[in-house]
Design a protein around this motif. Sequence first.
Motif, PDB file in Angstrom:
ATOM      1  N   ARG A 235       0.826  -1.206   0.000  1.00 44.88           N
ATOM      2  CA  ARG A 235       0.000   0.000   0.000  1.00 44.88           C
ATOM      3  C   ARG A 235       0.864   1.262   0.000  1.00 44.88           C
ATOM      4  NH1 ARG A 235      -5.329  -0.597   0.582  1.00 44.88           N
ATOM      5  NH2 ARG A 235      -5.557   1.604   1.104  1.00 44.88           N
TER       6      ARG A 235
ATOM      7  N   TRP B  24       1.588   3.216  -3.284  1.00 43.92           N
ATOM      8  CA  TRP B  24       0.732   4.276  -3.810  1.00 43.92           C
ATOM      9  C   TRP B  24       1.290   5.655  -3.445  1.00 43.92           C
ATOM     10  CZ3 TRP B  24      -2.991   3.628  -7.304  1.00 43.92           C
ATOM     11  CH2 TRP B  24      -3.468   2.327  -7.503  1.00 43.92           C
TER      12      TRP B  24
ATOM     13  N   PHE C 133      -1.568   8.501  -2.506  1.00 41.55           N
ATOM     14  CA  PHE C 133      -0.973   9.069  -3.721  1.00 41.55           C
ATOM     15  C   PHE C 133      -0.814  10.584  -3.589  1.00 41.55           C
ATOM     16  CE2 PHE C 133      -1.164  10.878  -7.977  1.00 41.55           C
ATOM     17  CZ  PHE C 133      -0.251  10.094  -8.666  1.00 41.55           C
TER      18      PHE C 133
ATOM     19  N   ARG D 225      -6.133   4.693  -1.140  1.00 41.80           N
ATOM     20  CA  ARG D 225      -5.035   4.780  -2.097  1.00 41.80           C
ATOM     21  C   ARG D 225      -4.889   6.194  -2.651  1.00 41.80           C
ATOM     22  NH1 ARG D 225      -6.364  -0.799  -5.495  1.00 41.80           N
ATOM     23  NH2 ARG D 225      -5.811  -2.262  -3.817  1.00 41.80           N
ATOM     24  N   ARG D 226      -6.033   6.843  -2.918  1.00 44.54           N
ATOM     25  CA  ARG D 226      -5.984   8.213  -3.449  1.00 44.54           C
ATOM     26  C   ARG D 226      -5.311   9.157  -2.462  1.00 44.54           C
ATOM     27  NH1 ARG D 226     -11.545  10.651  -5.539  1.00 44.54           N
ATOM     28  NH2 ARG D 226     -11.282   8.812  -6.867  1.00 44.54           N
TER      29      ARG D 226
ATOM     30  N   TRP E  24       4.270   6.255  -5.846  1.00 43.01           N
ATOM     31  CA  TRP E  24       3.921   6.745  -7.189  1.00 43.01           C
ATOM     32  C   TRP E  24       3.663   8.252  -7.158  1.00 43.01           C
ATOM     33  CZ3 TRP E  24       5.876   2.883  -9.112  1.00 43.01           C
ATOM     34  CH2 TRP E  24       5.470   1.574  -8.921  1.00 43.01           C
TER      35      TRP E  24
END
Length: 207
Positions: free
Chosen positions: A39, A42, A116, A112-113, A45
Amino acid sequence: MVNLALLAVFIPTFLFVSVTPGMCMTLAMTLGMSQGVRRTCWMMWGEMLGVALVAILAVCGVAAIMLQFPAVFQWLKVVGACYLAYIGLQMWQAKGKLALQHAGLVPQLIPRRTLFSQGVITAVANPKGWAFHMALLPPFIDSQFAFWPQLLILVVIILVLEFMSMLLYASGGKALALFFGKANRIQYLNRIGASLMFGVALWMLLG
């Protein structure tokens, strides 16, 4: 397309800088403790997107404009430091989503958003990253070759080194979580993460 002699110096230089503890590496280690390596990717990235933007804009001169307005630069440092200190305080008190839970309790998973966007914000809001890329990246661009292909290759190398470093820190955080979890010493692990956050916040303010 690129000067191989400069590239031979560029890679170890940026590898050393990437693996050095900082805002993003500390966040990767802390998330590795509480969210796991998969996790945490994320956040990685997002962080790499932020680093790519900072590197390209710094070389193109945006950082020079920022340095002409030191008040804005200073506020970015203060905001970033306060954010890390807030996370550190929550971890010290075993509160918030980054804090590890005691045995038997299901850990809270950050969307996840959110992970990120947290990576992007951490990379972009790091004033030292802007100054660093502005100071170190241009000397490795050879005027005898085309500008954009060189910059693209160097940025890709930076992102690979950055990802490898964050993966190392996240894996270390996960290993610490497993070790302290088996020993039922989650409180110590939370305070280790909190201390790392406090240390980087202080480093940002004094740097």
